[in-house]
Write an enzyme that holds these catalytic residues in place. Sequence first.
Site, PDB file in Angstrom:
ATOM      1  CG  ASP A   1      -2.028   0.971   1.220  1.00  0.00           C
ATOM      2  OD1 ASP A   1      -2.345   1.409  -0.088  1.00  0.00           O
ATOM      3  OD2 ASP A   1      -2.525   1.114   2.031  1.00  0.00           O
TER       4      ASP A   1
ATOM      5  CG  HIS B   1       0.547   2.131  -9.455  1.00  0.00           C
ATOM      6  ND1 HIS B   1       0.338   1.693  -8.174  1.00  0.00           N
ATOM      7  CD2 HIS B   1      -0.286   2.846 -10.058  1.00  0.00           C
ATOM      8  CE1 HIS B   1      -0.785   2.192  -7.840  1.00  0.00           C
ATOM      9  NE2 HIS B   1      -1.398   2.885  -8.879  1.00  0.00           N
TER      10      HIS B   1
ATOM     11  CG  LEU C   1       8.861 -17.297  -3.525  1.00  0.00           C
ATOM     12  CD1 LEU C   1       8.782 -17.435  -2.207  1.00  0.00           C
ATOM     13  CD2 LEU C   1       9.414 -16.057  -4.194  1.00  0.00           C
TER      14      LEU C   1
HETATM   15  C1  FPP Z   1      -1.603   0.230  -3.512  1.00  0.00           C
HETATM   16  O1  FPP Z   1      -1.261   1.611  -3.448  1.00  0.00           O
HETATM   17  C2  FPP Z   1      -0.935  -0.629  -4.620  1.00  0.00           C
HETATM   18  C3  FPP Z   1      -1.826  -1.211  -5.455  1.00  0.00           C
HETATM   19  C4  FPP Z   1      -3.301  -0.814  -5.627  1.00  0.00           C
HETATM   20  C5  FPP Z   1      -1.295  -1.788  -6.399  1.00  0.00           C
HETATM   21  C6  FPP Z   1      -0.033  -2.639  -6.252  1.00  0.00           C
HETATM   22  C7  FPP Z   1       0.579  -2.898  -7.621  1.00  0.00           C
HETATM   23  C8  FPP Z   1       1.969  -2.841  -7.835  1.00  0.00           C
HETATM   24  C9  FPP Z   1       2.923  -2.778  -6.685  1.00  0.00           C
HETATM   25  C10 FPP Z   1       2.615  -2.928  -9.152  1.00  0.00           C
HETATM   26  C11 FPP Z   1       2.024  -4.353  -9.702  1.00  0.00           C
HETATM   27  C12 FPP Z   1       2.448  -5.595  -9.057  1.00  0.00           C
HETATM   28  C13 FPP Z   1       2.455  -6.820  -9.559  1.00  0.00           C
HETATM   29  C14 FPP Z   1       2.869  -7.788  -8.986  1.00  0.00           C
HETATM   30  C15 FPP Z   1       2.406  -6.861 -11.151  1.00  0.00           C
HETATM   31  P1  FPP Z   1      -2.333   2.827  -3.754  1.00  0.00           P
HETATM   32  O2  FPP Z   1      -2.221   3.071  -4.972  1.00  0.00           O
HETATM   33  O3  FPP Z   1      -3.417   2.349  -2.907  1.00  0.00           O
HETATM   34  O4  FPP Z   1      -1.501   3.859  -2.841  1.00  0.00           O
HETATM   35  P2  FPP Z   1      -2.348   5.035  -2.094  1.00  0.00           P
HETATM   36  O5  FPP Z   1      -2.938   4.154  -0.959  1.00  0.00           O
HETATM   37  O6  FPP Z   1      -1.021   5.887  -1.348  1.00  0.00           O
HETATM   38  O7  FPP Z   1      -3.193   5.683  -2.958  1.00  0.00           O
END
Ligand code: FPP
Length: 278
Positions: free
Chosen positions: A34, A51, A145
Amino acid sequence: MTWSEELASSENRHIQQMLRNTGKMPRHVAIIMDGNGRWAQERGRLRIDGHKEGMESVRAAVKTSSQLGIKYLTLYAFSIENWKRPVPEVRFLMSLLESYLRKEVDELHDNGVRIKTIGKTNALPKAVQRVLQEAINRTSMNEGLTLTLALSYGSRWDILRAMQVLAMDIRRGTLSPEDLTEEMVSSYLQTSFMPDPDLIIRTSGEVRLSNFLLWEAAYSELYITEGLWPDFRSAELYRALTDYVMRERRFGKISAQVRSDSSATTTSTLERILNALK
Ligand code: FPP
């Protein structure tokens, strides 16, 4: 060079050795990644940059977990609720996932990683489904893994789906309600191939599970860190694991029943790990 060959020459070798020597490493680590959006916002950049940077942390978590001999790593990459985000952001996340799998499946395969998914994956774009299926098939015999990507995943969705199948089995007469056990309920979930998570990590300081592994998390240790996901690199993972191995997991018993003789040695080893991370 494989990840274990790389490790042999790196300074992380000592920390990893110390962690392994405690004999208390988790078998299954699950992560709620997150804070990508906030990471970008703090820098006056676009959310998608967060991201992209978060993707580097995914790479670090996979490689480090594999080097440490952790058997299961589950990443909450896209929740079933994430479909409600703005279309361009959803598109970007899907393309990030597709390019990650395309570019890195060879390296993952060479390092013995087995790729799996949980979630309503038939909701993903067809191109993503295809590349995902190829990666799953290609790595299915690997014994290192197990990397599980939770995609379009929601725990209540999985529990509901499992209950529907279970109810149909009862109606068909292949299962009777009085024979139902906890293990049988687990076997109906999409997560049936993995042990329950020993440790669930959540970044960005939010203290909730957000519909992630609700049934499976019954006895999981939770580690919440204020740091944002793009900043969660190997050192942060070592910190989380050190915190975990120092905890006493009692599963409802009392301390004297579970305390091991090695506690004192473990504590001094861990103090050394934490010092090395400073
Ligand atoms: C949360 O941050 C993150 C996500 C919803 C997406 C997570 C994805 C990645 C790390 C990249 C893709 C992953 C893979 C495995 C290919 P947020 O956007 O909710 O952050 P915020 O709460 O600060 O808005």
